[in-house]
Design an enzyme around this catalytic site. Structure first.
Site, short mmCIF file in Angstrom:
data_model
loop_
_atom_site.label_atom_id
_atom_site.label_comp_id
_atom_site.label_asym_id
_atom_site.label_seq_id
_atom_site.Cartn_x
_atom_site.Cartn_y
_atom_site.Cartn_z
N ARG A 96 0.84 -1.20 0.12
CA ARG A 96 0.08 0.09 -0.16
C ARG A 96 0.96 1.41 0.13
NH1 ARG A 96 -5.32 -1.59 2.17
NH2 ARG A 96 -5.71 0.57 1.99
N ARG B 229 -6.27 12.55 -4.37
CA ARG B 229 -7.59 12.25 -4.18
C ARG B 229 -8.76 13.10 -3.78
NH1 ARG B 229 -11.48 10.11 -2.89
NH2 ARG B 229 -12.32 8.54 -1.59
N TYR C 157 -15.77 -9.84 1.50
CA TYR C 157 -16.30 -8.51 1.32
C TYR C 157 -17.83 -8.96 0.39
CZ TYR C 157 -12.07 -6.51 2.77
OH TYR C 157 -11.00 -5.96 3.71
N ASP D 222 -7.56 -1.25 -6.49
CA ASP D 222 -8.08 -2.01 -5.45
C ASP D 222 -8.39 -3.50 -5.48
OD1 ASP D 222 -8.63 -1.12 -2.39
OD2 ASP D 222 -10.28 -2.44 -2.87
N ARG E 83 -2.52 7.33 1.50
CA ARG E 83 -3.07 8.50 2.47
C ARG E 83 -1.76 9.25 3.34
NH1 ARG E 83 -8.33 5.79 4.57
NH2 ARG E 83 -6.63 4.30 4.58
#
Ligand code: CP3
Length: 342
Positions: A25, A38, A150, A75, A29
């Protein structure tokens, strides 16, 4: 070609003097330049489907740090989205999906998935054209069980209870879902290699919480099918498997799936991994991301321990799970420096 790309060569079995490094990752952020891009888009998936912006954020961490690989910015949940299950991301909530029941599985649209994923192949092409020749480009997908947790639960959870109950109560519907994910992932990864990825990683982030029978059936077997199917389309395709939480099952996962390299989570004891995995097999890992948040001596000592434990085998340095948003940038720079220079 191989001489040019140290990380790819390591995945393919070369032991290096110092391990090449990338960070799970690594675009995200903790980087202000990521937050800036973003903020320009609404939904997170819009960023994944915007090749120009996605290529830009893919390259951002390599401008700051001497990393050996770029990982395509996307993703694992673009796959359910491309299959026709709506996925959104709410700030502070993570991903939210319309939970999938037995009937809805039959109405997934695998035949449309690759067409819908076309922007990701375009991102790969753009990154490839800008990436220096010594850098490896990593493509990826989520492994079927992780993606299914998910799809069935509709959101992340600590114990994946919704998916575990569904798999036990409705084994046929569950098997049908895994089949769709296996087939779609094979085509998706082959297309990523075709579009410029040098290596692909299978993210099995929720391999924890399964007993040995279910681990074999839901993790090992679908990952094995993907590697086999992918290599039928792309002979010798280089694959990193990351079965987070595999614990005592890591050796069997490696042997049965035939991945080139094993991603090790931070709970995996170094000595146990050394004994469970043959010395020719590559490993990737496995610093606790929170050690990187705090930095300093405790981090550096552990980095040296990890590097020493794997110096006799192909080793790519990485974290044992994804970097977290509160990580100070200076700590990342220091980490890369000590991995490279000791
Ligand atoms: O730099 C990179 O590694 C490439 C991009 C990447 C992202 N997600 C971007 C992302 C990769 C490889 C992933 C994989 C992923 N996505 C996994 C497997 C790895 C892991 O950490 O276990 C999983 C389980 C997901 C699903 C997912 N995506 C969750 C649970 C979340 C929300 C939690 C979170 O970290 O925010 C996401 C969102 C996401 N994926 C973000 C990023 C940069 C943050 C969202 C944002 O910027 O608004």
């Amino acid at each position: 070609m191989l001489e040019e790309k140290p990380l790819l060569a390591t995945v393919l079995g070369k032991t290096q003097k110092r391990p090449p490094v990338w960070i799970m990752r690594q675009a995200g952020r903790y980087l202000p330049e990521y937050r800036e891009v973003r903020a320009k888009v609404g939904d997170f998936l819009e960023l994944c489907y915007s090749p120009e912006l996605a290529a830009e954020v893919t390259l951002q961490p390599l401008r700051r740090f001497d990393l050996d690989a770029a990982i395509i910015f996307s993703d694992i949940l673009v796959v359910p989205d491309a299959l026709g299950q709506k996925v959104r991301f709410e700030a502070g909530e993570g991903p939210l999906l319309e939970p999938l029941g037995g009937e809805a599985i039959a109405s997934l649209q695998p035949e449309k998935a690759l067409e819908r994923l076309a922007p990701i192949f375009e991102t790969l092409g753009r990154v490839k054209s800008k990436l220096p020749p010594e850098k490896t480009l990593i493509g990826f997908c989520g492994s079927p069980w992780t993606v299914a947790t998910y799809m069935i639960g509709g959101r992340g959870s600590d114990d994946q209870a919704a998916a575990r109950l569904f798999a036990l109560r409705e084994p046929q519907a569950f098997a049908a879902l895994i089949d769709v994910l296996v087939e779609t992932s094979i085509g998706y990864l082959a297309a990523q290699l075709d579009a410029g990825a040098d290596v692909v990683q299978l993210f099995e982030s929720w391999a924890l919480n399964l007993d040995e029978t279910d681990f074999a059936a839901r993790v090992i077997e679908p990952n094995r099918r993907i590697v086999e199917g992918l290599r039928r389309l792309v002979p010798d395709a280089p694959v990193i498997g990351f079965p987070r939480g595999a614990a005592g099952m890591i050796g069997r996962y490696a042997e049965v799936t035939q991945v080139n390299m094993l991603g090790l989570d931070y709970a995996m004891p170094l000595q146990f991994a050394r004994e469970a995995l043959p010395v020719r097999l590559g490993v990737q890992g496995n610093l606790d991301p929170l050690r990187l948040v705090v930095g300093g001596r405790q981090m550096e000592d552990r980095v040296h321990e990890i590097v020493a434990a794997f110096e006799d085998r192909p080793h790519v340095f990485n974290l044992g799970h994804g970097i977290v948003p509160e990580t100070p940038i200076g700590h990342v720079a220091r980490l890369v420096e000590i991995v490279k220079n000791g």
